[in-house]
Design an enzyme around this catalytic site. Structure first.
Site, PDB file in Angstrom:
ATOM      1  CG  ASP A 421      42.528  51.761  32.954  1.00 20.26           C
ATOM      2  OD1 ASP A 421      43.455  52.572  32.748  1.00 20.26           O
ATOM      3  OD2 ASP A 421      42.676  50.530  32.933  1.00 20.26           O
ATOM      4  CG  ASP A 620      41.278  44.928  36.782  1.00 19.50           C
ATOM      5  OD1 ASP A 620      41.065  44.365  37.871  1.00 19.50           O
ATOM      6  OD2 ASP A 620      41.612  44.343  35.747  1.00 19.50           O
ATOM      7  CG  ASP A 624      42.417  50.238  38.588  1.00 17.34           C
ATOM      8  OD1 ASP A 624      43.633  50.504  38.640  1.00 17.34           O
ATOM      9  OD2 ASP A 624      41.803  50.109  37.519  1.00 17.34           O
TER      10      ASP A 624
END
Length: 738
Positions: A421, A620, A624
């Site tokens: 990310d 996360d 996620d």
């Protein structure tokens, strides 16, 4: 012997399923009768209090070590037996080797003297071996103790019969005026096995050193501030949620919580593995056991006892240490049949030497059969991977890398593609206000004030950055009427009697504001890596604001190191394509995807897997979750406070790419170490058994004495454990590459 798949009813009788959570009720709970013990080779065996494993006969050890563990009970017992009987063993050995030179001792008298001296060694010092041997036969789970018990019993039993009733033996058994006796073999085997067990237990105790080091991080006391303002030092167990605590410079933060007053720099390296102290102001989160370097802090306790990050890390490490590596399954299967094969080999050796060997044939037969039984070491096979896993998981935890289980360690090195990310992983994760441009007649400061007024009610990180900037400039914010947060678009409401909207292009379309003349300006901001928001008043664009999330200093060098290690890095972010492209080009990332939702990330993982890639997803732990579950290895990028929430196979206490690099290096080193251990154990047994059986005798006239076999067997397990411990030292140098 190690056979986790061997369905043993006795094993299951010992498998008390106590929850993991109750083992760390207090970071330094005193030892109590409820301590759960488990087998390092068979983690399914769990019982209250010490004992031995019904499958492999190995000494059980505490599931979660505590700081006040005294020396292992088994180690104390074996040491006592070893030192008390060592002098007797030496005398028996001297009599056997050189007794025939003493004319005063007749051969028969020498045999009786050796018998008398051997009884305490075999019957008392060797008693635990016979108990475990009988247990293994009763449980139908042949193991190392089966072989040692039968070997010692054969040597001793044969010698007792030869001493008490020598007339039962034919002339071919006689040598030096008596039937050959092997009391020295029986006593030396017992003594050397005790020595090997002592060395192994001592080495095994070091594999929990990392957990003990983590447990030792927690301070013993906290300085509590009473309601009347009086400060007193209280034991850590007496700290409750909501207590106000003072942390002075140089002191450890007692529990997890939030800063109420003061500021300071806190060294969190012992938990996160990151060496640079972190600045803490009012509202900042504190992790227990970290060290306050400068400045006095007053904090509110929020997580205590088993709920603290440190407790949860200890729990995760303890669970991971007890898990099975896929590589071990082969060793498990081999070890079970290996013991049966050795028993068969010993029987064949006895018959072959007795029938076809040179005179005294049966003397050779007995000795070689005992050597075959004694030299085989299924324990070296069984310990090969559990020891490496224990050391590696502890090593990882001290660098802020938490593996969920052994399989995660083994698989991580096979990963060739890493999806990351942008926010919080490549960037700081704390967006900062950059710039504002107003339409004709609207000053940039007014654009900021109106935007901040609207954003007061928003939870979004970009909104927080705008409000923080307005507060820093001490602006007076307007009251918002009819506030409405439009998920994925922005916010709307009435400000100073006008209809205001703040958000992305799609929100502007909703309110009918034309952004045509602002496109170039917005694109310029995005190319700089900023996120862009439009402010509309009464349906017309009044200004544009840019908020940027700075790229972490560590991102560039870490990405280069990951690429060198063979990883293809893919960036997936919820930001727009232009912003994503700006960050990707700055960091040299070839493949990136913008405007990606959590569901899209899971889809991206599956698409890459369909191309034959081994994919790790770093994200996360909460947002996620679908992508983390879909990936071959899910890596939860923690914030230092959500360690236990993660369902990922790997959790990084600090959400930083350097943790991924550390995890990859550790995975490599661990698998290499496990292969060395298994290779050694297989090679040792493959060579040892035939040599003990006498295959070298026809050419080299070399035979292996049972005493040498006992020494080799004892040292084989010790060498496997010692090699695993090397991983801690080597791993330490390597994985701390910052």
């Amino acid at each position: 012997m190690n056979n986790a798949n061997h369905d043993d009813p006795h094993a299951h009788a010992h498998a008390h399923h106590h929850g993991h959570g109750d083992t760390a009720v207090s970071m330094r709970s005193a030892k109590n009768a409820e301590t759960i013990y488990t087998c390092p080779m068979h983690p399914q065996i769990r019982q209250v209090g010490p004992g031995t494993c019904p499958i492999c006969g190995m000494t059980l050890e505490p599931e979660l070590p505590s700081l006040d563990d005294d020396e292992n009970h088994e180690l104390r017992d074996f040491s006592r037996r070893f030192w008390w009987t060592l002098p007797l063993t030496i005398v028996v050995l001297v009599l056997a080797m050189w007794g025939h030179r003493w004319a005063a001792l007749s051969p028969q008298a020498r045999a009786w003297l050796e018998f008398a001296l051997s009884v305490p060694v075999v019957a008392w010092a060797g008693w635990p071996f016979f108990v475990r041997c009988a247990q293994s036969i009763r449980n139908r789970s042949p193991n190392m103790w089966t072989l040692i018990g039968i070997g010692v019993a054969a040597a001793f039993g044969y010698s007792v019969v030869a001493t008490v009733a020598p007339g039962l033996f034919p002339a071919s058994f006689h040598a030096h005026g008596r039937v050959g006796v092997y009391f020295e073999a029986a006593t030396v085997i017992v003594t050397l096995t005790l020595l090997g067990q002592m060395l192994e237990l001592r080495a095994r105790s070091k594999t929990s050193a990392a957990i003990k080091a983590l447990l030792g991080l927690a301070p013993k006391t906290a300085r509590r501030i009473g309601d009347d303002g009086v400060e007193e030092d209280v034991p850590l167990e007496n700290v409750h949620v909501g207590d106000r605590l003072r942390v002075r410079p140089g002191e450890k933060v007692p529990v997890d919580g939030t800063v109420l007053e003061g500021q300071g720099s806190v060294d969190e390296s012992m938990i996160t593995g990151e060496p640079i102290p972190v600045r803490k102001d009012a509202g900042a989160r504190l992790i227990g056991a970290t060290i306050n370097g400068t400045g006095s802090l007053i904090m509110r306790a929020e997580k205590v006892g088993a709920d603290t990050v440190l407790s949860q890390i200890v729990q995760l490490v303890a669970q991971a240490q007890r898990s099975r590596a896929p590589m071990q399954r082969m060793a498990d299967r081999v070890a079970y049949w290996f013991v049966l094969a050795v028993l068969a080999a010993a029987a064949i050796t006895l018959l072959a030497w007795g029938v076809f060997g040179p005179e005294p044939a049966w003397t050779y037969a007995v000795l070689n059969a005992i050597s075959v039984l004694i030299i085989a070491c299924p324990c070296a096979l069984g310990l090969a991977t559990p020891m490496s896993i224990m050391v590696a998981t502890g090593r990882g935890a001290t660098g802020g890398v938490l593996f969920k289980d052994a399989e995660a360690i083994e698989r991580f090195r096979q990963i060739d593609t890493l999806i990351v990310d942008k926010t919080g992983t490549l960037t700081e994760g704390h967006p900062a206000y950059r710039d504002a441009v107003g339409a004709d007649g609207v000053a940039p400061a007014e654009v900021l004030r109106l935007a901040a007024s609207l954003d007061q009610g928003s939870e979004h990180p970009l909104a927080a950055a705008i409000v923080a900037e307005a507060r820093r400039r001490e602006m007076t914010l307007a009251t918002v009427e009819g506030f409405d947060s439009v998920t994925g678009f922005g916010v709307r409401g009435g400000v100073d009697g006008r209809e205001a909207a703040l958000g992305n292009t799609r929100l502007m379309e909703q309110v009918g504001a034309d952004i045509t003349q602002w496109r170039d300006r917005a694109e310029a901001f995005r190319k700089d890596g900023s996120s862009v928001m439009f402010l509309a008043l009464d349906g017309r664009v009044a200004g544009v604001l840019s908020v940027a999330d700075p790229i972490k200093e560590s991102a560039q060098p870490t990405l280069e190191a990951l690429r060198r290690s063979g990883l293809h890095v893919v960036m997936a972010t919820g930001d727009g394509e232009t912003t994503a492209r700006a960050v990707a080009s700055h960091l040299g990332i070839d493949e990136f995807h913008g405007e990606v939702s959590p569901a899209d990330k899971a889809e991206l993982v599956r698409a890459l897997q369909a191309q034959g890639k081994q994919v790790a997803m770093a994200g996360d732990g909460i947002n996620d979750a679908p992508a983390l579950a879909a990936a071959d290895v899910g890596v939860a990028m923690g914030t230092g406070t959500d360690v236990a929430m993660s369902s990922a196979q790997v959790t990084l206490v600090k959400g930083d790419l350097r943790g991924i690099l550390r995890a990859r290096e550790l995975s490599d080193a661990t698998v290499r170490n496990m292969k060395q251990n298994l290779g050694f154990a297989f090679a040792y047994n493959a060579l040892g058994v035939p040599i003990a059986a006498g295959v070298l005798y026809p050419v080299f006239h070399v035979l292996l004495s049972p005493m040498i076999a006992a020494l080799a067997m004892s040292l084989s397990s010790v060498s496997v454990v010692a090699n695993a411990l090397r991983l801690g030292a080597a791993g330490g140098k390597k994985t701390d590459s910052r």
